[in-house]
Design a protein around this motif. Sequence first.
Motif, PDB file in Angstrom:
ATOM      1  N   GLY A 190      -7.406  11.176  -7.741  1.00 56.77           N
ATOM      2  CA  GLY A 190      -8.702  11.292  -8.209  1.00 56.77           C
ATOM      3  C   GLY A 190      -9.523  10.096  -7.787  1.00 56.77           C
ATOM      4  N   ILE A 191     -10.613   9.885  -7.719  1.00 55.86           N
ATOM      5  CA  ILE A 191     -11.430   8.755  -7.323  1.00 55.86           C
ATOM      6  C   ILE A 191     -11.839   8.034  -8.585  1.00 55.86           C
ATOM      7  N   PRO A 192     -11.812   6.739  -8.612  1.00 59.68           N
ATOM      8  CA  PRO A 192     -12.324   6.015  -9.767  1.00 59.68           C
ATOM      9  C   PRO A 192     -13.787   6.368 -10.022  1.00 59.68           C
ATOM     10  N   ALA A 193     -14.187   6.289 -11.250  1.00 56.66           N
ATOM     11  CA  ALA A 193     -15.516   6.772 -11.606  1.00 56.66           C
ATOM     12  C   ALA A 193     -16.626   6.042 -10.863  1.00 56.66           C
ATOM     13  N   ALA A 194     -16.501   4.754 -10.679  1.00 56.46           N
ATOM     14  CA  ALA A 194     -17.591   3.988 -10.099  1.00 56.46           C
ATOM     15  C   ALA A 194     -17.398   3.723  -8.619  1.00 56.46           C
ATOM     16  N   SER A 195     -16.172   3.409  -8.184  1.00 55.69           N
ATOM     17  CA  SER A 195     -15.983   2.940  -6.818  1.00 55.69           C
ATOM     18  C   SER A 195     -14.542   3.130  -6.396  1.00 55.69           C
ATOM     19  N   GLY A 196     -14.340   3.161  -5.069  1.00 54.57           N
ATOM     20  CA  GLY A 196     -12.987   3.200  -4.545  1.00 54.57           C
ATOM     21  C   GLY A 196     -12.356   1.835  -4.468  1.00 54.57           C
ATOM     22  N   ALA A 197     -13.102   0.786  -4.668  1.00 49.70           N
ATOM     23  CA  ALA A 197     -12.588  -0.568  -4.500  1.00 49.70           C
ATOM     24  C   ALA A 197     -11.552  -0.890  -5.555  1.00 49.70           C
ATOM     25  N   PRO A 198     -10.378  -1.400  -5.157  1.00 57.42           N
ATOM     26  CA  PRO A 198      -9.375  -1.776  -6.142  1.00 57.42           C
ATOM     27  C   PRO A 198      -9.825  -3.014  -6.909  1.00 57.42           C
ATOM     28  N   PRO A 199      -9.768  -2.987  -8.238  1.00 55.53           N
ATOM     29  CA  PRO A 199     -10.197  -4.149  -9.011  1.00 55.53           C
ATOM     30  C   PRO A 199      -9.167  -5.263  -8.937  1.00 55.53           C
ATOM     31  N   GLY A 200      -9.580  -6.442  -9.315  1.00 55.06           N
ATOM     32  CA  GLY A 200      -8.669  -7.577  -9.372  1.00 55.06           C
ATOM     33  C   GLY A 200      -8.602  -8.328  -8.065  1.00 55.06           C
ATOM     34  N   GLU A 201      -7.958  -9.483  -8.113  1.00 54.20           N
ATOM     35  CA  GLU A 201      -7.825 -10.311  -6.930  1.00 54.20           C
ATOM     36  C   GLU A 201      -6.655  -9.849  -6.075  1.00 54.20           C
ATOM     37  N   ALA A 202      -6.790 -10.107  -4.781  1.00 57.41           N
ATOM     38  CA  ALA A 202      -5.704  -9.775  -3.870  1.00 57.41           C
ATOM     39  C   ALA A 202      -4.522 -10.698  -4.134  1.00 57.41           C
ATOM     40  N   PRO A 203      -3.307 -10.197  -4.051  1.00 56.86           N
ATOM     41  CA  PRO A 203      -2.132 -11.045  -4.286  1.00 56.86           C
ATOM     42  C   PRO A 203      -1.939 -12.038  -3.150  1.00 56.86           C
ATOM     43  N   LYS A 204      -1.273 -13.127  -3.454  1.00 55.21           N
ATOM     44  CA  LYS A 204      -0.890 -14.072  -2.418  1.00 55.21           C
ATOM     45  C   LYS A 204       0.460 -13.644  -1.851  1.00 55.21           C
ATOM     46  N   ILE A 205       0.572 -13.687  -0.546  1.00 54.10           N
ATOM     47  CA  ILE A 205       1.794 -13.243   0.118  1.00 54.10           C
ATOM     48  C   ILE A 205       2.561 -14.451   0.633  1.00 54.10           C
ATOM     49  N   SER A 206       3.802 -14.574   0.209  1.00 51.11           N
ATOM     50  CA  SER A 206       4.678 -15.649   0.692  1.00 51.11           C
ATOM     51  C   SER A 206       5.720 -15.037   1.615  1.00 51.11           C
ATOM     52  N   TRP A 207       5.554 -15.259   2.910  1.00 51.43           N
ATOM     53  CA  TRP A 207       6.468 -14.704   3.904  1.00 51.43           C
ATOM     54  C   TRP A 207       7.671 -15.604   4.091  1.00 51.43           C
ATOM     55  N   SER A 208       8.829 -15.003   4.301  1.00 47.40           N
ATOM     56  CA  SER A 208      10.038 -15.768   4.590  1.00 47.40           C
ATOM     57  C   SER A 208      10.848 -15.035   5.646  1.00 47.40           C
ATOM     58  N   PRO A 209      11.626 -15.753   6.469  1.00 47.32           N
ATOM     59  CA  PRO A 209      12.386 -15.104   7.552  1.00 47.32           C
ATOM     60  C   PRO A 209      13.369 -14.060   7.004  1.00 47.32           C
ATOM     61  N   CYS A 210      13.588 -13.009   7.772  1.00 46.17           N
ATOM     62  CA  CYS A 210      14.510 -11.942   7.372  1.00 46.17           C
ATOM     63  C   CYS A 210      14.982 -11.197   8.614  1.00 46.17           C
ATOM     64  N   TYR A 211      15.979 -10.348   8.443  1.00 44.66           N
ATOM     65  CA  TYR A 211      16.528  -9.514   9.520  1.00 44.66           C
ATOM     66  C   TYR A 211      16.902 -10.339  10.749  1.00 44.66           C
ATOM     67  N   LYS A 212      17.465 -11.518  10.517  1.00 39.81           N
ATOM     68  CA  LYS A 212      17.774 -12.406  11.642  1.00 39.81           C
ATOM     69  C   LYS A 212      18.822 -11.810  12.569  1.00 39.81           C
ATOM     70  N   LYS A 213      19.872 -11.223  12.006  1.00 42.82           N
ATOM     71  CA  LYS A 213      20.927 -10.638  12.831  1.00 42.82           C
ATOM     72  C   LYS A 213      20.387  -9.477  13.649  1.00 42.82           C
ATOM     73  N   LEU A 214      19.588  -8.627  13.012  1.00 44.86           N
ATOM     74  CA  LEU A 214      19.007  -7.492  13.711  1.00 44.86           C
ATOM     75  C   LEU A 214      18.075  -7.969  14.821  1.00 44.86           C
ATOM     76  N   ALA A 215      17.290  -9.009  14.542  1.00 42.06           N
ATOM     77  CA  ALA A 215      16.388  -9.550  15.561  1.00 42.06           C
ATOM     78  C   ALA A 215      17.168 -10.038  16.776  1.00 42.06           C
ATOM     79  N   THR A 216      18.320 -10.657  16.538  1.00 40.80           N
ATOM     80  CA  THR A 216      19.149 -11.131  17.657  1.00 40.80           C
ATOM     81  C   THR A 216      19.594  -9.958  18.526  1.00 40.80           C
TER      82      THR A 216
END
Length: 583
Positions: free
Chosen positions: A23-49
């Motif tokens: 359904g569409i939000p009554a006022a807007s499609g914009a998601p409320p709230g602040e965007a989350p902070k993303i903390s990236w870390s290395p992964c899939y090292k064996k597969l990458a090799t």
Amino acid sequence: MSKPVFRTVAALAALLVSTLAVGIPAASGAPPGEAPKISWSPCYKKLATEINADMAMLGQPEVSYECASVPVPLDYDQPNGPTIRLSLVRLPASGPEAERIGSLFVNPGGPGGSGVDFAVFFGPFAGLELGEQVRESFDIIGMDPRGVGRSSALKCFGNVGKAVEVFPWAAYPISPEEIEAQIAGDALLAEACASGTKRPSEHMSTANVARDLDLLREAVGDAGLNYLGLSYGSFLGTVYANLFPDNVRAMVIDGVLDPVAWTNEKAELPFSTELRSDLGAGAALQKFFELCDATPGDGGDGSCLISDGTAGDAAARFEAIIERLEDSPLEVFDPFVGETFVLAQQDVIAITLSILYNPFDYYFLGELLAFVEAGAPPADMGAFLRELETETALVSKRGFPQYDNFVEAFPAVGCSDTRNPTDYAVWQDTGIADPDPYFAKIWDWASSPCAQWPREDEDRYDGGFGADTPSQVLVIGNLYDPATRYEGAVTVSELLGNAHLLTVDDPGHTSLGINSFCAGEATGDYLIDPDESLPDFCPGLEDAVGLNWIDLGSPPPDGDEPTGLRVADQLRHRLLPEISYMP
């Protein structure tokens, strides 16, 4: 299916080499709230090799992966309420930071496909398929959508053994006994998913995934979304473009679902019937027959073993096979489990549909039909079917090496997005005037779990679909797509206010890996510059390079280097498990 071991579908557990902790939000499609902070870390090292060994041989940049787990609101009506987590993977751009354009979010479809798996396997090959500048200029990001895979997942069963009990023995039902079993399987699924809170089952509509996507766009610092969506991922892109039209920089949707048919507001027929995928599958089968008659079965590599070269021979022999199996199914001895089963009419139709997704495998479809036509002995038939699974990357439902939640995820999204009848009599007789003689029933019954599905998402998106984005949306449709038929691409290109339709004269589901010499190149050029002048039409393989798909798909000679179209062949086999929208 005659027995679950031969219910061939695309293997949705293709990666499963590791898991993330995580359904569409009554006022807007914009998601409320602040965007989350993303903390990236290395992964899939064996597969990458392992992948980097291929990259070195192909002259492509080395890969390294980064993973993250990000909180988002469970319910966007309560932005400060409970959260769920989304699992992400990123393949950083290979070029200099100064030349980086942004992040390219990819979604493979399903619904229920893993964006993480898709990004892990597709990302390294993006330069070959879409052009080197795409690989150099974009971080490629895959997300397991809410409720799916490594994200906060809906799981209604404790293990795969319990989950596959919802699948009856027939690939799709015809007899009263088979229909009764189908209804019982749907009831088992509904009962398992109705108990308890089962988060996030009431918040898994595509609209909420689009809201997640917009939060992530903001979180990675992109002013506009760059997106590549395949199959069901096209509907996610269409919904995003209508909820957040001003936030679109570049959007490619390939293998396009008709959004009006998908949402199915009238609910007079099942949504899977309204899509008319049966007609797309029928067109793909006719294309296979045409290719088959052009490469008759002389016994050599590259020949179609189900035609003598006479126009119409392949179609006539297929019809005879299906008619014979109706009364005389074949016995099959499965060496994997040491049991004898039957290969019924529905099984051959289901396997045929599966193989039609990938034209690289059309040679093997000719082999399969020749085996069935000859009435191969049970042991020979069983050994061939096991070999077919290996060659075409198809597995049975019981072939999942560990519990994957596609069983729940598909209806949790599909039934949340759509409206459907509740009377199974409509599935038994849809009343449509022009059903495809082979594929209508399998597509009709693909949505039957929706008749009893116990959950709804009040925030689903039900239209309209005419938003005007700042940049044109690139809409790609194969003329012979057995799942998301070409007419869906035409419809979306006409509905959206700013869209460009690219028609691909090839069979198969989506153009990715099939038409890299034209559609792939156009996609890459567009992602770099959304104002790029685009072609309207891409010639098929035969016109472009003079090869018939059946000849190309035959087993390569020993020592054949995995370059050019052979790389595309391997890529399709890796990616189809995630791209597939399949009954």
